[in-house]
Scaffold this motif. Sequence first.
Motif, PDB file in Angstrom:
ATOM      1  N   SER A  89       0.839  -1.211   0.000  1.00  0.00           N
ATOM      2  CA  SER A  89       0.000   0.000   0.000  1.00  0.00           C
ATOM      3  C   SER A  89       0.866   1.249   0.000  1.00  0.00           C
ATOM      4  O   SER A  89       0.615   2.200  -0.742  1.00  0.00           O
ATOM      5  CB  SER A  89      -0.907   0.044   1.234  1.00  0.00           C
ATOM      6  N   GLU A  90       1.909   1.241   0.841  1.00  0.00           N
ATOM      7  CA  GLU A  90       2.791   2.404   0.905  1.00  0.00           C
ATOM      8  C   GLU A  90       3.533   2.628  -0.404  1.00  0.00           C
ATOM      9  O   GLU A  90       3.614   3.757  -0.900  1.00  0.00           O
ATOM     10  CB  GLU A  90       3.797   2.233   2.049  1.00  0.00           C
ATOM     11  N   ALA A  91       4.021   1.523  -0.971  1.00  0.00           N
ATOM     12  CA  ALA A  91       4.745   1.639  -2.243  1.00  0.00           C
ATOM     13  C   ALA A  91       3.834   2.199  -3.330  1.00  0.00           C
ATOM     14  O   ALA A  91       4.248   2.991  -4.176  1.00  0.00           O
ATOM     15  CB  ALA A  91       5.310   0.281  -2.660  1.00  0.00           C
ATOM     16  N   GLU A 101       1.424   4.253  -2.892  1.00  0.00           N
ATOM     17  CA  GLU A 101       1.217   5.671  -2.666  1.00  0.00           C
ATOM     18  C   GLU A 101       2.397   6.512  -3.120  1.00  0.00           C
ATOM     19  O   GLU A 101       2.228   7.613  -3.642  1.00  0.00           O
ATOM     20  CB  GLU A 101       0.956   5.944  -1.174  1.00  0.00           C
ATOM     21  N   THR A 102       3.602   5.983  -2.946  1.00  0.00           N
ATOM     22  CA  THR A 102       4.778   6.793  -3.249  1.00  0.00           C
ATOM     23  C   THR A 102       5.294   6.587  -4.672  1.00  0.00           C
ATOM     24  O   THR A 102       6.034   7.408  -5.168  1.00  0.00           O
ATOM     25  CB  THR A 102       5.925   6.487  -2.261  1.00  0.00           C
ATOM     26  N   ASP A 103       4.908   5.517  -5.313  1.00  0.00           N
ATOM     27  CA  ASP A 103       5.461   5.237  -6.631  1.00  0.00           C
ATOM     28  C   ASP A 103       4.338   4.945  -7.631  1.00  0.00           C
ATOM     29  O   ASP A 103       3.668   3.913  -7.554  1.00  0.00           O
ATOM     30  CB  ASP A 103       6.422   4.038  -6.517  1.00  0.00           C
ATOM     31  N   LYS A 104       4.147   5.876  -8.568  1.00  0.00           N
ATOM     32  CA  LYS A 104       3.048   5.759  -9.526  1.00  0.00           C
ATOM     33  C   LYS A 104       3.138   4.480 -10.359  1.00  0.00           C
ATOM     34  O   LYS A 104       2.127   3.850 -10.665  1.00  0.00           O
ATOM     35  CB  LYS A 104       3.052   6.977 -10.471  1.00  0.00           C
ATOM     36  N   GLU A 143       1.949   1.600  -8.422  1.00  0.00           N
ATOM     37  CA  GLU A 143       0.493   1.654  -8.311  1.00  0.00           C
ATOM     38  C   GLU A 143      -0.159   1.110  -9.584  1.00  0.00           C
ATOM     39  O   GLU A 143      -1.098   0.312  -9.540  1.00  0.00           O
ATOM     40  CB  GLU A 143       0.031   3.093  -8.067  1.00  0.00           C
TER      41      GLU A 143
END
Length: 339
Positions: free
Chosen positions: A318-320, A322-325, A328
Amino acid sequence: ESYLNPKYTFDKFIEGDCNRLGRAAGLAVANKPGLTSFNPLMIYGGVGLGKTHLIQAIGNQIKSDYPGKFVLYVSTEKFTNQFVNAIRNNSIESFTNFYLQVDVLIIDDVQFLSGKEKTQETFFNIFNHLHQSGKQIILSSDRAPRELNGMEDRLLSRFKWGLTADLQQPDYETRIAIIQKKLQDDGIQIDFEVLEYLAHTIQTNVRELEGVIISLMAQASLTRKDIDLELAKSTLKSIVNEQEKELSVENILDVVTTYFEVDMDTLRGKCRKKENVFPRQVAMYLLKELTNLPLKSIGYHFGGRDHSTVIHAVQAVSEAMETDKSIEKTVRKLYGRFH
Ligand code: ADP
Ligand code: MG
């Protein structure tokens, strides 16, 4: 060190029409390693049908009956990695010499040799040496030798020298026996109607069957209920029935392994390399998002990891995202395969 998992024994391997030949051949080989015409013994069949269990059971039995024999279990992936390292370190000779000392060589998932010419060549030489000196070779593959593409003909012809036996989907009676045995090993009693219901409803492979039983046991202890028909139905409904047919644990893991180009054992395994950890976390994330499997059951599909590992994986993904398009996008794409 033989790298065998002691939990895989003949004792725990339920016999049925689906595996009778392979099991019998395995027992024959275990009784007289290297001395039967089943050399090599090649066990093949789809995922979760008991190949690894059976070939390790042979190894475990030989180890206990013939303590002097050097039994070695190795996945094809590990064999390949060792070989690649040997090339890098200029130590191919000691790599080969090590394998020539083995009395019983068990190699799992030889389909992964496909396309790896140098590894095949070295394996071919080791195979010949061992075979000529009467050492036992046991192989597994996810398909029949004739369907193994990207494999040298001379190696394929060796695979067919001995006995080739396939494992099939367990039939109804075998499913009953497997469920019974698993529950019995955990000291759990259930009514026969529940057993029948489970065996009728779960018709895939033994690994899925085990997964459902574990969910069921988790559900029972969570709700402090006995495993009755009602609980079995509600548990199963939440993990299989309400999903589209295509949505299964196996399919989700397949999509992940294909996309990231890792093999199934690595995905389920313990390797901590970054390029393996991330696909594993994505797989856990997708199982969490796409199914109603309890965390414990998700962990089960990855070598019995506990629920906190799964929670951690879900958070990490989830964090990845959020920080990496691009991450995602990737995860959404994989998710989209099921929705
Ligand atoms: P494969 O290597 O073919 O993918 P595994 O050997 O890993 O399958 O089997 C998957 C799971 O099912 C394992 O936990 C194994 O112990 C169990 N299993 C498979 N076949 C049987 C059987 N005949 N009796 C009992 N358990 C089985
Ligand atoms: Mg296996």
